[in-house]
Design a protein around this motif. Structure first.
Motif, PDB file in Angstrom:
ATOM      1  N   UNK A   1      21.202 -59.682  66.978  1.00 47.32           N
ATOM      2  CA  UNK A   1      20.507 -59.564  65.699  1.00 47.32           C
ATOM      3  C   UNK A   1      19.053 -60.005  65.782  1.00 47.32           C
ATOM      4  N   UNK A   2      18.506 -60.100  66.991  1.00 45.63           N
ATOM      5  CA  UNK A   2      17.157 -60.644  67.171  1.00 45.63           C
ATOM      6  C   UNK A   2      16.072 -59.583  67.282  1.00 45.63           C
ATOM      7  N   UNK A   3      16.404 -58.319  66.975  1.00 48.38           N
ATOM      8  CA  UNK A   3      15.442 -57.220  67.082  1.00 48.38           C
ATOM      9  C   UNK A   3      14.845 -57.101  68.480  1.00 48.38           C
ATOM     10  N   UNK A   4      15.666 -57.408  69.494  1.00 44.42           N
ATOM     11  CA  UNK A   4      15.269 -57.199  70.888  1.00 44.42           C
ATOM     12  C   UNK A   4      15.996 -55.949  71.393  1.00 44.42           C
ATOM     13  N   UNK A   5      15.286 -54.991  71.977  1.00 39.02           N
ATOM     14  CA  UNK A   5      15.949 -53.762  72.429  1.00 39.02           C
ATOM     15  C   UNK A   5      16.900 -54.006  73.594  1.00 39.02           C
ATOM     16  N   UNK A   6      17.914 -53.163  73.672  1.00 38.53           N
ATOM     17  CA  UNK A   6      18.852 -53.194  74.796  1.00 38.53           C
ATOM     18  C   UNK A   6      18.591 -51.976  75.677  1.00 38.53           C
ATOM     19  N   UNK A   7      18.599 -52.173  76.986  1.00 38.79           N
ATOM     20  CA  UNK A   7      18.314 -51.096  77.929  1.00 38.79           C
ATOM     21  C   UNK A   7      19.565 -50.772  78.738  1.00 38.79           C
ATOM     22  N   UNK A   8      19.956 -49.509  78.756  1.00 34.04           N
ATOM     23  CA  UNK A   8      21.097 -49.070  79.556  1.00 34.04           C
ATOM     24  C   UNK A   8      20.731 -49.154  81.033  1.00 34.04           C
ATOM     25  N   UNK A   9      21.605 -49.779  81.844  1.00 31.93           N
ATOM     26  CA  UNK A   9      21.321 -49.967  83.262  1.00 31.93           C
ATOM     27  C   UNK A   9      22.240 -49.172  84.170  1.00 31.93           C
TER      28      UNK A   9
ATOM     29  N   UNK B   1      23.914 -53.523  80.645  1.00 32.22           N
ATOM     30  CA  UNK B   1      22.684 -53.362  79.885  1.00 32.22           C
ATOM     31  C   UNK B   1      21.853 -54.628  80.004  1.00 32.22           C
ATOM     32  N   UNK B   2      20.557 -54.477  79.756  1.00 31.16           N
ATOM     33  CA  UNK B   2      19.649 -55.614  79.835  1.00 31.16           C
ATOM     34  C   UNK B   2      18.958 -55.848  78.510  1.00 31.16           C
ATOM     35  N   UNK B   3      18.684 -57.094  78.215  1.00 30.83           N
ATOM     36  CA  UNK B   3      17.965 -57.453  77.001  1.00 30.83           C
ATOM     37  C   UNK B   3      17.392 -58.858  77.152  1.00 30.83           C
ATOM     38  N   UNK B   4      16.318 -59.128  76.411  1.00 30.43           N
ATOM     39  CA  UNK B   4      15.741 -60.471  76.399  1.00 30.43           C
ATOM     40  C   UNK B   4      16.433 -61.358  75.378  1.00 30.43           C
ATOM     41  N   UNK B   5      17.327 -60.778  74.586  1.00 28.01           N
ATOM     42  CA  UNK B   5      18.052 -61.570  73.585  1.00 28.01           C
ATOM     43  C   UNK B   5      19.171 -62.371  74.233  1.00 28.01           C
ATOM     44  N   UNK B   6      19.293 -63.623  73.840  1.00 29.46           N
ATOM     45  CA  UNK B   6      20.404 -64.457  74.309  1.00 29.46           C
ATOM     46  C   UNK B   6      21.611 -64.155  73.426  1.00 29.46           C
ATOM     47  N   UNK B   7      22.524 -63.343  73.929  1.00 30.28           N
ATOM     48  CA  UNK B   7      23.666 -62.910  73.122  1.00 30.28           C
ATOM     49  C   UNK B   7      24.642 -64.077  72.959  1.00 30.28           C
ATOM     50  N   UNK B   8      25.035 -64.361  71.732  1.00 30.07           N
ATOM     51  CA  UNK B   8      25.922 -65.507  71.471  1.00 30.07           C
ATOM     52  C   UNK B   8      27.242 -65.422  72.234  1.00 30.07           C
ATOM     53  N   UNK B   9      27.750 -66.602  72.591  1.00 24.13           N
ATOM     54  CA  UNK B   9      29.064 -66.766  73.228  1.00 24.13           C
ATOM     55  C   UNK B   9      29.139 -66.156  74.626  1.00 24.13           C
ATOM     56  N   UNK B  10      27.983 -65.987  75.272  1.00 28.69           N
ATOM     57  CA  UNK B  10      27.990 -65.502  76.652  1.00 28.69           C
ATOM     58  C   UNK B  10      27.523 -66.563  77.640  1.00 28.69           C
TER      59      UNK B  10
ATOM     60  N   UNK C   1      25.890 -52.951  72.516  1.00 27.62           N
ATOM     61  CA  UNK C   1      24.956 -54.073  72.667  1.00 27.62           C
ATOM     62  C   UNK C   1      24.793 -54.830  71.351  1.00 27.62           C
ATOM     63  N   UNK C   2      25.561 -55.873  71.135  1.00 20.98           N
ATOM     64  CA  UNK C   2      25.452 -56.637  69.900  1.00 20.98           C
ATOM     65  C   UNK C   2      24.198 -57.505  69.903  1.00 20.98           C
TER      66      UNK C   2
ATOM     67  N   UNK D   1      21.283 -69.134  77.799  1.00 19.58           N
ATOM     68  CA  UNK D   1      20.555 -70.199  77.108  1.00 19.58           C
ATOM     69  C   UNK D   1      19.042 -70.040  77.182  1.00 19.58           C
ATOM     70  N   UNK D   2      18.565 -68.955  77.837  1.00 14.81           N
ATOM     71  CA  UNK D   2      17.122 -68.785  77.943  1.00 14.81           C
ATOM     72  C   UNK D   2      16.677 -67.573  77.138  1.00 14.81           C
ATOM     73  N   UNK D   3      15.377 -67.305  77.191  1.00 14.44           N
ATOM     74  CA  UNK D   3      14.803 -66.190  76.445  1.00 14.44           C
ATOM     75  C   UNK D   3      14.220 -65.139  77.382  1.00 14.44           C
ATOM     76  N   UNK D   4      14.682 -65.150  78.615  1.00 11.56           N
ATOM     77  CA  UNK D   4      14.234 -64.157  79.585  1.00 11.56           C
ATOM     78  C   UNK D   4      15.149 -62.931  79.544  1.00 11.56           C
ATOM     79  N   UNK D   5      14.691 -61.849  80.155  1.00 16.24           N
ATOM     80  CA  UNK D   5      15.473 -60.622  80.250  1.00 16.24           C
ATOM     81  C   UNK D   5      16.660 -60.869  81.171  1.00 16.24           C
ATOM     82  N   UNK D   6      17.866 -60.615  80.664  1.00 15.57           N
ATOM     83  CA  UNK D   6      19.086 -60.838  81.443  1.00 15.57           C
ATOM     84  C   UNK D   6      19.949 -59.593  81.475  1.00 15.57           C
TER      85      UNK D   6
END
Length: 262
Positions: A106-114, A125-134, A103-104, A137-142
């Motif tokens: 750098x926003x200090x948002x935890x990643x959850x194994x799904x 995995x799920x995270x609220x961080x918008x991972x670059x190059x994916x 789970x790459x 574009x939002x700040x919700x949990x994806x």
């Protein structure tokens, strides 16, 4: 005095067993006194799964049978993996003893194994961080998918700040189901209540049709994912349902039929 060992899991064929302990096993490279994950291999040898030199514990997530990987989570920023934050991240230890960051970010948002596919080649995995190059574009949990080729793709293709929740996947991982209140563009969803979507081959389609503001809930799916069952209080047109009680429907190849009527 030796620290206790806690059983965490075993491969289906029993050739590998995983356990955790705060004891630093000699000859494994463990140098701290935090809880680490170990593997007992077929030859009787013990190897350290969760490498790290700081007193930060790890959490066993899942081990794959045969020669597949083992996954664990930790807040520790493990050197040489590309991790740059202090949030909980997911790591993979391959059978060849290579350690990789799953789970790459750098926003200090935890990643959850799904979850992971049966063959271990896909992990979600799920995270609220918008991972670059994916394309996120939002700040919700994806929900994201990572393959053995280390490619990361966005599964829940939403554009609003409305979270998505993983609900299941086919055995081979080719189909993933999630729920969200967001009406994802291009899917035909017209309401703002909870619906079930299926992601496959980089595309998302709506599983639960309907226009009333009534939630749909994932129930189950067949192993290959050809059939999906869900429940809703909405009386879906063309199914013969005439009430607003919770009924169970089956979705197959775009067709919807009622299977259990209350």
């Amino acid at each position: 005095m030796a620290a206790p060992a806690i059983y965490r899991g075993a491969a289906v064929d029993g050739t590998r067993v995983w356990f955790s302990t705060t004891e630093a096993f000699p000859g494994t490279g463990d140098t701290d006194w935090a809880e680490d994950i170990y593997e007992r291999r077929p030859d009787g040898k013990v190897r350290l799964i969760s490498t790290g030199g700081r007193n930060i514990g790890t959490t066993f997530l899942r081990g794959h049978g045969g020669k597949g990987p083992v996954w664990f989570a930790t807040h520790e920023t493990i050197p040489g993996t590309g991790d740059t934050d202090t949030a909980s991240d997911i790591y993979e230890r391959t059978n060849g003893n290579v350690l990789r960051l799953v789970s790459p970010g750098s926003a200090d948002e935890p990643a959850q194994f799904l979850g992971a596919s049966v063959d271990g080649k896909r992990l979600w995995f799920g995270t609220a961080e918008a991972i670059p190059r994916t394309g996120d574009t939002d700040y919700a949990y994806d929900i994201y998918q990572r393959t053995t080729h280390r490619a990361i793709t966005l599964v829940s293709l939403g554009v609003s700040d409305i979270p998505a929740t993983f609900v299941g996947a086919s055995a081979d991982g080719s189909r993933v189901w999630f729920r969200t209140d967001e009406a994802i563009p291009g899917t035909g969803d017209t309401d703002l209540t909870r619906d079930i979507y299926e992601a496959t081959a980089g595309r998302v389609r709506l599983i639960t049709p309907g226009t009333a503001n009534l939630d749909a809930h994932f129930v189950a799916a067949s192993a290959v994912g050809a059939r999906v069952w869900f429940r809703t209080r909405e009386a879906l047109p063309g199914t013969g349902d005439t009430d607003q009680s919770h009924d169970i429907y089956e979705a197959k190849s775009g067709a919807i039929r009622i299977t259990v009527r209350n």
